[in-house]
Scaffold this motif. Structure first.
Motif, PDB file in Angstrom:
ATOM      1  N   THR A   1     -55.913  81.281 116.745  1.00  0.00           N
ATOM      2  CA  THR A   1     -56.745  81.892 115.713  1.00  0.00           C
ATOM      3  C   THR A   1     -56.214  83.281 115.374  1.00  0.00           C
ATOM      4  N   LYS A   2     -56.473  83.719 114.177  1.00  0.00           N
ATOM      5  CA  LYS A   2     -56.056  85.051 113.757  1.00  0.00           C
ATOM      6  C   LYS A   2     -57.108  86.052 114.230  1.00  0.00           C
ATOM      7  N   CYS A   3     -56.666  87.061 114.939  1.00  0.00           N
ATOM      8  CA  CYS A   3     -57.587  88.123 115.343  1.00  0.00           C
ATOM      9  C   CYS A   3     -57.045  89.457 114.837  1.00  0.00           C
ATOM     10  N   ASP A   4     -57.937  90.394 114.635  1.00  0.00           N
ATOM     11  CA  ASP A   4     -57.572  91.693 114.082  1.00  0.00           C
ATOM     12  C   ASP A   4     -57.334  92.751 115.152  1.00  0.00           C
ATOM     13  N   LEU A   5     -58.055  92.604 116.271  1.00  0.00           N
ATOM     14  CA  LEU A   5     -57.994  93.627 117.312  1.00  0.00           C
ATOM     15  C   LEU A   5     -58.208  92.983 118.672  1.00  0.00           C
ATOM     16  N   VAL A   6     -57.419  93.417 119.639  1.00  0.00           N
ATOM     17  CA  VAL A   6     -57.595  93.019 121.035  1.00  0.00           C
ATOM     18  C   VAL A   6     -57.920  94.282 121.814  1.00  0.00           C
ATOM     19  N   LEU A   7     -59.057  94.263 122.495  1.00  0.00           N
ATOM     20  CA  LEU A   7     -59.471  95.358 123.377  1.00  0.00           C
ATOM     21  C   LEU A   7     -59.398  94.852 124.807  1.00  0.00           C
ATOM     22  N   THR A   8     -58.709  95.588 125.676  1.00  0.00           N
ATOM     23  CA  THR A   8     -58.584  95.142 127.055  1.00  0.00           C
ATOM     24  C   THR A   8     -58.515  96.319 128.016  1.00  0.00           C
ATOM     25  N   ASP A   9     -58.863  96.027 129.270  1.00  0.00           N
ATOM     26  CA  ASP A   9     -58.710  97.011 130.344  1.00  0.00           C
ATOM     27  C   ASP A   9     -57.596  96.593 131.306  1.00  0.00           C
ATOM     28  N   ASP A  10     -56.820  95.589 130.937  1.00  0.00           N
ATOM     29  CA  ASP A  10     -55.760  95.042 131.796  1.00  0.00           C
ATOM     30  C   ASP A  10     -54.423  95.721 131.500  1.00  0.00           C
ATOM     31  N   VAL A  11     -54.224  96.897 132.072  1.00  0.00           N
ATOM     32  CA  VAL A  11     -53.000  97.667 131.867  1.00  0.00           C
ATOM     33  C   VAL A  11     -51.786  96.918 132.395  1.00  0.00           C
ATOM     34  N   ARG A  12     -51.908  96.316 133.555  1.00  0.00           N
ATOM     35  CA  ARG A  12     -50.762  95.661 134.203  1.00  0.00           C
ATOM     36  C   ARG A  12     -50.195  94.500 133.398  1.00  0.00           C
ATOM     37  N   MET A  13     -51.006  93.948 132.514  1.00  0.00           N
ATOM     38  CA  MET A  13     -50.552  92.825 131.702  1.00  0.00           C
ATOM     39  C   MET A  13     -49.335  93.206 130.858  1.00  0.00           C
ATOM     40  N   PHE A  14     -49.195  94.466 130.526  1.00  0.00           N
ATOM     41  CA  PHE A  14     -48.127  94.908 129.633  1.00  0.00           C
ATOM     42  C   PHE A  14     -46.960  95.570 130.360  1.00  0.00           C
ATOM     43  N   MET A  15     -46.985  95.593 131.679  1.00  0.00           N
ATOM     44  CA  MET A  15     -45.977  96.324 132.442  1.00  0.00           C
ATOM     45  C   MET A  15     -44.852  95.431 132.961  1.00  0.00           C
ATOM     46  N   ASN A  16     -43.757  96.075 133.304  1.00  0.00           N
ATOM     47  CA  ASN A  16     -42.627  95.451 134.003  1.00  0.00           C
ATOM     48  C   ASN A  16     -42.029  94.264 133.259  1.00  0.00           C
ATOM     49  N   GLY A  17     -41.713  94.470 131.991  1.00  0.00           N
ATOM     50  CA  GLY A  17     -41.027  93.439 131.236  1.00  0.00           C
ATOM     51  C   GLY A  17     -41.875  92.243 130.856  1.00  0.00           C
ATOM     52  N   SER A  18     -43.156  92.401 130.859  1.00  0.00           N
ATOM     53  CA  SER A  18     -44.071  91.321 130.501  1.00  0.00           C
ATOM     54  C   SER A  18     -43.859  90.900 129.045  1.00  0.00           C
ATOM     55  N   ASP A  19     -44.186  89.661 128.742  1.00  0.00           N
ATOM     56  CA  ASP A  19     -44.118  89.192 127.359  1.00  0.00           C
ATOM     57  C   ASP A  19     -45.513  89.106 126.738  1.00  0.00           C
ATOM     58  N   ALA A  20     -46.455  89.855 127.269  1.00  0.00           N
ATOM     59  CA  ALA A  20     -47.843  89.802 126.793  1.00  0.00           C
ATOM     60  C   ALA A  20     -47.951  90.148 125.312  1.00  0.00           C
ATOM     61  N   ILE A  21     -47.196  91.126 124.852  1.00  0.00           N
ATOM     62  CA  ILE A  21     -47.252  91.504 123.435  1.00  0.00           C
ATOM     63  C   ILE A  21     -46.844  90.302 122.578  1.00  0.00           C
ATOM     64  N   LEU A  22     -45.792  89.612 122.974  1.00  0.00           N
ATOM     65  CA  LEU A  22     -45.340  88.434 122.221  1.00  0.00           C
ATOM     66  C   LEU A  22     -46.373  87.317 122.273  1.00  0.00           C
ATOM     67  N   GLN A  23     -47.047  87.162 123.404  1.00  0.00           N
ATOM     68  CA  GLN A  23     -48.083  86.139 123.536  1.00  0.00           C
ATOM     69  C   GLN A  23     -49.277  86.439 122.636  1.00  0.00           C
TER      70      GLN A  23
END
Length: 121
Positions: free
Chosen positions: A44-66
């Motif tokens: 689904t198309k979303c406009d904004l993602v709000l999260t408290d999961d800092v580690r999801m984006f660290m150490n070469g994660s592909d979270a942004i691409l996901q």
């Protein structure tokens, strides 16, 4: 209507964020796991993602691409108590749009989300 995904592993945090944003007109989608967040963003198309999961984006994660699949570019706001310059810099370099330090004043959070929405329109 804009769609805001609130992702936290903690139900209390999701409920708190949703409550703080109750004056904002949007469709809120809760996510309790990374897998659920990624699935929502893939289907689904979303406009904004709000999260408290800092580690999801660290150490070469592909979270942004996901999160930003299928050509959709939702804004990503990360909220955290970790105020280290290294962490904030790493998040912004990964592609996170906003870092929001906790605790956050309800008015400040609402203002950031509302301001971001006006920029998207």
């Amino acid at each position: 209507m804009r769609k805001i995904v609130i992702y936290s592993r903690h139900a209390e945090v999701r409920a708190l964020i949703r409550g703080l944003l109750s004056d904002i007109e949007a469709y809120f989608v809760p996510a309790s796991s990374r897998e659920e967040l990624f699935k929502i963003c893939q289907t689904t198309k979303c406009d904004l993602v709000l999260t408290d999961d800092v580690r999801m984006f660290m150490n070469g994660s592909d979270a942004i691409l996901q999160i930003r699949q299928e050509g959709y570019l939702p804004q990503i706001f990360v909220m955290s108590y970790d105020l280290s310059e290294d962490t904030i810099t790493a998040l912004l370099e990964e592609g996170v749009n906003q870092f929001i330090s906790l605790p956050v004043a309800p008015e400040r959070l609402c203002h950031k989300v509302a301001t971001q929405y006006r920029e998207l329109v």
